[in-house]
Enzyme design. Structure first.
Site, PDB file in Angstrom:
ATOM      1  N   GLU B  92       0.855  -1.183   0.000  1.00 54.86           N
ATOM      2  CA  GLU B  92       0.000   0.000   0.000  1.00 54.86           C
ATOM      3  C   GLU B  92       0.893   1.235   0.000  1.00 54.86           C
ATOM      4  OE1 GLU B  92      -0.883  -2.628   1.823  1.00 54.86           O
ATOM      5  OE2 GLU B  92      -2.907  -3.087   1.134  1.00 54.86           O
ATOM      6  N   SER B  93       1.327   1.651  -1.177  1.00 58.84           N
ATOM      7  CA  SER B  93       2.066   2.900  -1.390  1.00 58.84           C
ATOM      8  C   SER B  93       3.566   2.792  -1.133  1.00 58.84           C
ATOM      9  CB  SER B  93       1.425   4.064  -0.639  1.00 58.84           C
ATOM     10  OG  SER B  93       0.040   4.150  -0.956  1.00 58.84           O
ATOM     11  N   CYS B 107      -1.966   3.825   1.777  1.00 62.04           N
ATOM     12  CA  CYS B 107      -3.360   4.006   1.382  1.00 62.04           C
ATOM     13  C   CYS B 107      -4.235   2.910   1.984  1.00 62.04           C
ATOM     14  CB  CYS B 107      -3.465   4.011  -0.142  1.00 62.04           C
ATOM     15  SG  CYS B 107      -2.880   2.481  -0.904  1.00 62.04           S
ATOM     16  N   SER B 281       1.965   1.541  -8.761  1.00 58.49           N
ATOM     17  CA  SER B 281       2.765   2.374  -7.860  1.00 58.49           C
ATOM     18  C   SER B 281       4.126   2.622  -8.474  1.00 58.49           C
ATOM     19  CB  SER B 281       2.951   1.679  -6.501  1.00 58.49           C
ATOM     20  OG  SER B 281       1.762   1.705  -5.748  1.00 58.49           O
ATOM     21  N   HIS B 294       0.827   6.921  -7.283  1.00 54.23           N
ATOM     22  CA  HIS B 294      -0.018   5.771  -6.953  1.00 54.23           C
ATOM     23  C   HIS B 294      -1.362   5.946  -7.634  1.00 54.23           C
ATOM     24  CE1 HIS B 294       2.986   4.499  -4.091  1.00 54.23           C
ATOM     25  NE2 HIS B 294       3.048   5.759  -3.682  1.00 54.23           N
TER      26      HIS B 294
END
Lengths: 476, 476
Positions: B92-93, B107, B281, B294
C-alpha cells in the site's frame, strides 16, 4: 426569488441569556453580513443608492426589525442614524443597516441564523431586494458550545443550515475551520452567486448581470477588521462593572472615557451602553463607516471584541494612525488579553484594474475562485514571507504597493509581549482574508512543566469534536 | 527521550485491504514525514550526515522496517537505494528513508499512525536519534471513512492521538482542516519542538541548540509538491489494468511507457509495480530527490496521487520545465481528473538571510510562529493578489523574486478546462504551505439544475461530520 427560505424559524426554542449572567456568559459573537444587489424592481431606489435615508433596507421600520430580532432572542436598546447607516445597540451586541447590506452581530445563546430567512424575506418583500450578492457568517469557537441552541454549537450544523438556504444550484458556498482544531480557531462561511459561464442557463439569463458596475462601486475598498480577545487582564476589567449609585448612562460615559476606548476613534459619533452589573457595548459611526466594541468582563469568561470597517485613511484623521497594526495595538492595550485573534477581510481591486495591471503574468485562460467573477490564474500564488513562493515579476509587484490599497499596507513590527501562533490567508474570490492568532508570552513564574502543559492540552475537546469524521460518499 | 511513546500499537486490529479490491478501495493516502536532529550520541554519524549509506536511519535493516510495517498492515514489494536515500515500494504505497528523515505514505485501511511510536523507538534505540525536529502528517478527506481503523477515519481522533505522542510540554502542534468542510478538503497536522525563550528551562538546557546550523543546512530549499486527483478519466484508466497473459513486470513497464508517466521525470531511476488486476505504484529517485505516483483506476473510486521533492532546477534538466505549474499540468494530463488538490510546502530561507534582507520592515521585537525559531513580525502579512494587503516595500520584494527560491516562482496561466475553487496559504513557521483546489469545468450536456445540485450537495457528510462541535472548556 433565488434564495430558499425554509421554515426554520418555527423551530426556535432558544432562550436568551443576558450579559448579566455570571455563570459562563458566551461573549464570542455570531456575525452575519449579507450584501444585496439592487434589481430592476428597485431601480428608482438604486439611482439614489449610495446615500439616501429612505433607500433599500433603510426603508424598513423598527418594529419590523424588532420582530426579526425576536427570532434571534434579543432586543433593541438604542439606535442612531446618519446619511449612510442605521446602527442599533442590542441587548446582545449590535446591528448595522445600510441600504444594500445588513450586519448583525449577537453574543450569548442567541439564535442568529434562525432569523436569516426572515431577513431575506424582509429584503425581498419590503425592499424589492431579491438578489443576494455576498454572505459572510463567522464566529470564534464557542467557550460553552453545549449551551447553544440548534443550529448553533456545531459548526457542521451551521454550515448545513446555511447550505439549505443558499443552495448549490445558485450559490458557491464555503464552510471553513480557520486555525488549529486543537487550539484557537475561528469558523467562516461564505456564499456567492454561481455565475460560471459554463453552467447551463447563466449565459442566457443571468439576473446578476444588470448591476455589476454598481456592485463593484459598493464593494470598492470594503474591508472588515476584527480583534477578538479572551483571558483579559482582570485589573483592566474593573472599569467595565457598573458602580453603585451610577446610572447606566453615567456608567457608559465613565467606561468610554476611562477605559481607553474613547481614544481609539474619538472623531466618531458613539452610541454605547453599560450593562448591570457589568458588560459594555459600543457602536461608533463616521459617514458610511462603523466600529463596534463588546466587553464581557467577568474573570471566568472574559472576552472583548472590536470590529471596524473604517479605512486607515479615515481612521488617521485626526489621529496619526499609519497602519491597522497601530489600531490593533491600541485595542490590545485596552484589554491586555491572554489570547488574540485578528481577522482582516479586504476587497480586491476590481477585475478591470487587475487585468490591466497584471497582463504580463496572466494568460488568456482564466479561472474563477468561489464563484466570483474575478479572473485568477492557476499559480498566481500568495506569498507568505520574503523568499517564499512568489508569482509576481517586478512590474506587478510595484502595482501591489502603489495600488489604491497602499493605505492598507501593514508594515512589520511586533506587539511587545505577544507571540504569533498562527497565520493563514484565504483567497475568497472578491476578498482576501488574513487570520492571525497571538498568545501573550508566559510569565517566568510558571515553574512546572505540568502547568505549562495544562495551558494547551484539551484532549476532550479534540476527541469530542471529531472534526473530520467524514462518512461515506465524499466523492462517490 | 522527549517524545512520549504510548503502547498504542498493541491496540491494532486493522486488516489491510489490497488494491485488488473492487469494492470501494480508499486511494487517498495517509502521509507521515518525520525529521530527526542528530544529537551528541550520534556525533560521529553526524559528521557524515549528508551523504552516507550507513548513517542515521539508514543503518536500520529491512527486517526492522518490515516489523514496523506489520503494524501499519503493509509489506515491502521492492526497494532501491542510492547514496542519499532508500526507497521502498509497499503493498500500500511507499516509504523513503533518509539518514535524518523518514517519509511513509500508505493508502487503503492501513493504520499508519499506530506505527509512529515504533518509528520513534527505532530511531532512538537503533540510531541514537532521540530529538524529533519536525513532524508532518496529512491526508485528503477519505472517500470511505467508516472503513478506517482507529485512530484513522476521524480527524479529531488522529490529532488527539498525535498530541498524546507530541506533548504540549515539549511541542507546538497544529491540527488543521484545510479547505471547505462542505466540499473538497485536506487535513494537516504539524509538530515542532517548543523553543520559546520565555518558557522556563529552555534557556538553561535546550537540547536542540546544538545542531541548529546543521539542521538548517538539511532543511535548506526543502519542498514537497503533491497533486491529489479523483474522478479520473475512465478512458485514461484503462492503461492501469494488468493485461491478460502479461506479467506484473511487463505490466509495470507498459504502464510507465504508455500512460505518459514516463515522460514526467525521465532522467530518474524508477522502481514501479503493476498490481493484479489493476493499480500501479511508482517510486523514482535522482540523488536526494524522489517522486512517487499511486493509481487506483477503478471507476467508482478512481484516485491518483503524485508527490515529489525534486526542485525545479533539477526537474528542468534535461527537461524544459520553467515552473511547477508545468509539472502539475503534465501530471493532470496523464489522469484528466474531475477534481484536483495541489499542495506545496516550501522551506523559508533561513533566519539569518531573512533578517539581513528585510531589516527595513522589521522591528527589533520579533514573534515566533508555531514554535519555529524563525523571527516574524506582527503584520508582515501574506499577499494573495495584486493590490492585496502587502507588507513589503520594494527592497524586500526584490529579495523575494531574486532569492534562491526564484526557481520556484510559478508564473500565472491557467490549466485549460479547470476552475480554481479554493486557495489558502499557511505560515507554518519554517515552511510556507499553499493549498489549491480545482474542478474540471462542467459539460454543457448537464441540462437540469437538479443534476448540477447533486454534484455539490452532501448534507449527510456535513451534518455527520459535526466538524466544530466544541464542548465546554475551550478557554476556561
Amino acid at each position: 426569488m433565488i434564495v430558499n427560505i425554509p421554515p426554520f424559524s418555527e423551530n426556535s426554542a432558544a432562550t436568551a441569556v443576558s450579559p448579566q449572567s455570571l455563570i459562563g456568559f458566551e461573549g464570542p459573537e455570531k456575525l452575519l453580513e449579507v450584501w444585496f444587489r439592487p434589481n430592476s424592481d428597485a431601480k428608482e431606489c438604486r439611482e439614489l443608492h449610495h446615500r439616501h435615508r429612505s433607500c433599500g433596507l433603510r426603508i424598513v421600520d423598527q418594529p419590523t426589525w424588532e420582530d426579526m430580532l425576536n427570532i434571534v432572542k434579543c432586543q433593541v436598546l438604542s439606535r442612531k442614524s446618519n446619511d449612510y447607516v442605521d446602527e442599533f445597540v442590542l441587548s446582545e451586541s449590535s446591528m448595522f443597516v445600510y441600504s444594500h447590506k445588513i450586519i448583525l452581530k449577537t453574543c450569548g445563546t442567541t439564535t442568529l441564523l434562525l432569523a436569516l430567512p426572515r431577513i431575506l424575506e424582509i429584503a425581498h418583500t419590503n425592499c424589492g431586494l431579491e438578489l443576494v450578492d455576498s454572505v459572510f457568517y463567522s464566529r470564534k469557537a464557542f467557550m460553552f458550545p453545549a449551551k447553544q441552541k440548534w443550529p448553533h454549537g456545531n459548526w457542521g450544523d451551521e454550515v448545513l443550515y446555511l447550505d439549505t438556504i443558499f443552495q448549490p444550484e445558485h450559490f458557491h458556498t464555503s464552510g471553513y475551520v480557520v486555525g488549529k482544531i486543537n487550539g484557537e480557531h475561528w469558523n467562516l462561511y461564505t456564499a456567492a452567486p454561481r455565475r460560471d459561464s459554463d453552467v447551463v442557463g447563466w449565459d442566457e439569463e443571468d439576473p446578476y448581470s444588470e448591476a455589476d458596475e454598481e456592485m463593484e462601486e459598493l464593494y470598492k475598498d470594503d474591508l472588515t477588521l476584527e480583534v477578538l480577545m479572551s483571558e483579559l487582564n482582570p485589573e483592566k476589567m474593573k472599569a467595565f462593572w457598573k458602580k453603585d449609585g451610577e446610572t447606566e448612562e453615567e456608567g457608559a460615559k465613565r467606561i468610554y472615557n476611562d477605559s481607553g476606548l474613547g481614544s481609539i476613534f474619538p472623531h466618531t459619533t458613539v452610541d454605547d451602553h453599560c450593562f448591570d452589573p457589568c458588560g459594555y457595548s459600543l457602536n461608533g459611526l463616521i459617514d458610511q463607516y462603523y466600529w463596534t466594541v463588546h466587553v464581557t468582563p467577568e474573570d471566568h469568561c472574559s472576552y472583548a471584541s472590536f470590529e471596524t470597517n473604517i479605512p486607515i485613511s479615515v481612521a488617521a484623521s485626526p489621529l496619526a494612525y499609519q497602519s491597522y497594526e497601530e489600531v490593533v495595538r491600541k485595542v490590545i492595550g485596552v484589554f491586555e488579553p491572554g489570547k488574540v485573534t485578528v481577522t482582516l477581510f479586504s476587497r480586491k481591486p476590481e477585475n478591470k484594474d487587475r487585468e490591466t495591471s497584471d497582463t504580463e503574468s496572466r494568460s488568456e485562460s482564466s479561472t474563477s475562485v468561489n464563484g466570483s467573477n474575478h479572473a485568477t490564474t492557476l499559480f498566481q500564488l500568495p506569498v507568505v514571507g520574503p523568499g517564499a513562493v512568489a508569482s509576481w515579476g517586478r512590474k506587478s509587484v510595484d502595482n501591489i504597493v502603489s495600488s489604491e490599497h497602499a493605505n492598507m499596507v501593514l508594515t512589520g513590527s511586533a506587539v511587545d509581549g505577544y507571540l504569533m501562533r498562527d497565520r493563514v490567508v484565504y483567497d475568497l474570490g472578491g476578498w482576501d482574508l488574513v487570520f492571525a492568532q497571538f498568545t501573550r508570552k508566559r510569565r517566568r513564574a510558571l515553574k512546572f512543566a505540568t502547568e505549562v502543559a495544562a495551558l494547551d492540552a484539551r484532549p476532550e475537546e479534540v476527541r469530542a469534536a471529531g472534526k473530520a469524521a467524514e462518512p461515506e460518499g465524499i466523492s462517490s
